[in-house]
Design a protein around this motif. Structure first.
Motif, PDB file in Angstrom:
ATOM      1  N   GLY A   9      -9.537  11.294   2.808  1.00 50.96           N
ATOM      2  CA  GLY A   9      -8.390  11.132   4.112  1.00 50.96           C
ATOM      3  C   GLY A   9      -7.048  11.638   2.684  1.00 50.96           C
ATOM      4  N   SER A  10      -7.138  11.232   2.026  1.00 48.87           N
ATOM      5  CA  SER A  10      -6.242  11.537   1.253  1.00 48.87           C
ATOM      6  C   SER A  10      -5.860  13.103   0.518  1.00 48.87           C
ATOM      7  N   ALA A  11      -4.794  13.163   0.353  1.00 47.92           N
ATOM      8  CA  ALA A  11      -4.277  14.432  -0.317  1.00 47.92           C
ATOM      9  C   ALA A  11      -4.993  14.521  -1.582  1.00 47.92           C
ATOM     10  N   PRO A  84      -5.791   6.875   2.830  1.00 49.57           N
ATOM     11  CA  PRO A  84      -4.520   5.601   2.325  1.00 49.57           C
ATOM     12  C   PRO A  84      -3.796   5.009   3.290  1.00 49.57           C
ATOM     13  N   VAL A  85      -3.064   3.879   3.170  1.00 49.27           N
ATOM     14  CA  VAL A  85      -2.484   3.323   4.173  1.00 49.27           C
ATOM     15  C   VAL A  85      -1.039   3.797   4.527  1.00 49.27           C
ATOM     16  N   TYR A  86      -0.577   4.616   5.207  1.00 42.84           N
ATOM     17  CA  TYR A  86       0.359   5.364   5.485  1.00 42.84           C
ATOM     18  C   TYR A  86       1.286   4.451   6.255  1.00 42.84           C
ATOM     19  N   ARG A 121      -1.154   0.589  -1.608  1.00 43.05           N
ATOM     20  CA  ARG A 121      -0.369  -0.295  -3.011  1.00 43.05           C
ATOM     21  C   ARG A 121      -0.493  -2.127  -2.573  1.00 43.05           C
ATOM     22  N   ARG A 122       0.163  -2.158  -1.537  1.00 42.38           N
ATOM     23  CA  ARG A 122       0.670  -3.878  -0.888  1.00 42.38           C
ATOM     24  C   ARG A 122       0.217  -4.311   0.374  1.00 42.38           C
ATOM     25  N   GLY A 123       0.580  -3.664   1.755  1.00 41.60           N
ATOM     26  CA  GLY A 123       0.279  -4.060   2.529  1.00 41.60           C
ATOM     27  C   GLY A 123      -0.594  -3.039   3.870  1.00 41.60           C
TER      28      GLY A 123
END
Ligand code: FMN
Length: 208
Positions: A9-11, A84-86, A121-123
């Protein structure tokens, strides 16, 4: 030969999520499982508009990567979705893709093994992980697990390479998935797949 489809799903085709998925691919190859990695996040994928034309035509009205991947998913024994978490959720592109892929396809997903992988990255990892697993658990797809929730940490691919536990989680996830795919194939031959009822769409007494 068993086959697993992996969606990124990441660019970024060589970013953090890709690093996690590549670690899984390495194990799938060791286990003799064929893989195909599909780069979703750098494509222009719009969301579902609930037109329901897929109910008549069997494919999404927007003829893009969703319709290309659908027959591959139909053939696959397992699906890994990485994101990735957005802002504490899976990224928008993969959600638009998954909504349309699952809604527009009528083939049975029953007993295809699913796994979600998230990179932050973190949460926001576990909330994102939960969202992605819901596509599987509404579709009769058994969910593979690992020795931690399926996540890696990092802002760059180099960070993820230092997340040794995260990569270990990916390797164990791939091994569990390979085992489940083989075990389900054997069990289907021995016992047949369990029957699924689809008669009821609501829980109202008049059935409407
Ligand atoms: C729009 C945007 C929102 C983000 N939100 C979060 C977040 O909520 N939590 C977090 O830990 N990282 C967040 N990040 C960082 C990425 O999730 C993280 O760097 C991820 O590992 C990148 O994966 P990739 O290289 O595969 O794209 C965000 C990044 C972007 C671009």
């Amino acid at each position: 030969m068993a086959k697993v489809l992996l969606l990124n799903g990441s660019a970024k085709p060589n970013g953090c999520t890709a690093t996690a998925l590549q670690e899984m691919i390495r194990i799938f190859e060791e286990e003799g499982i064929q893989t195909e990695l599909i780069q979703v996040g750098n494509r222009d994928i719009r969301g579902c508009v609930a037109c329901n034309s897929c109910g008549r035509t069997g494919k999404c009205v927007f003829d893009d990567l969703v319709n290309e991947v659908a027959p591959k998913f139909a053939e696959a024994d397992g699906l890994v979705v990485g994101s990735p978490v957005y802002y504490g959720s899976p990224n928008g592109t993969i959600l638009a893709f998954m909504d349309r892929l699952f809604y527009s396809t009528s083939f049975s997903k029953h007993l295809k093994v699913g796994a979600a992988v998230v990179s932050a990255r973190r949460g926001g990892n576990t909330a994102s992980f939960d969202v992605l697993n819901k596509y599987f658990t509404i579709s009769g797809m058994p969910v593979a697990s690992s020795t931690y929730w399926n996540q890696v940490h990092g802002f760059t691919a180099e960070d993820v390479k230092k997340d040794l536990e995260g990569l270990q989680t990916m390797r164990n996830l791939a091994r569990n998935m390979a085992f489940m795919i083989r075990a389900f194939a054997d069990a289907k031959k021995t016992y047949g797949a369990p029957e699924m009822e689809h008669e009821f769409f609501t829980s109202f007494p008049d059935g409407k």
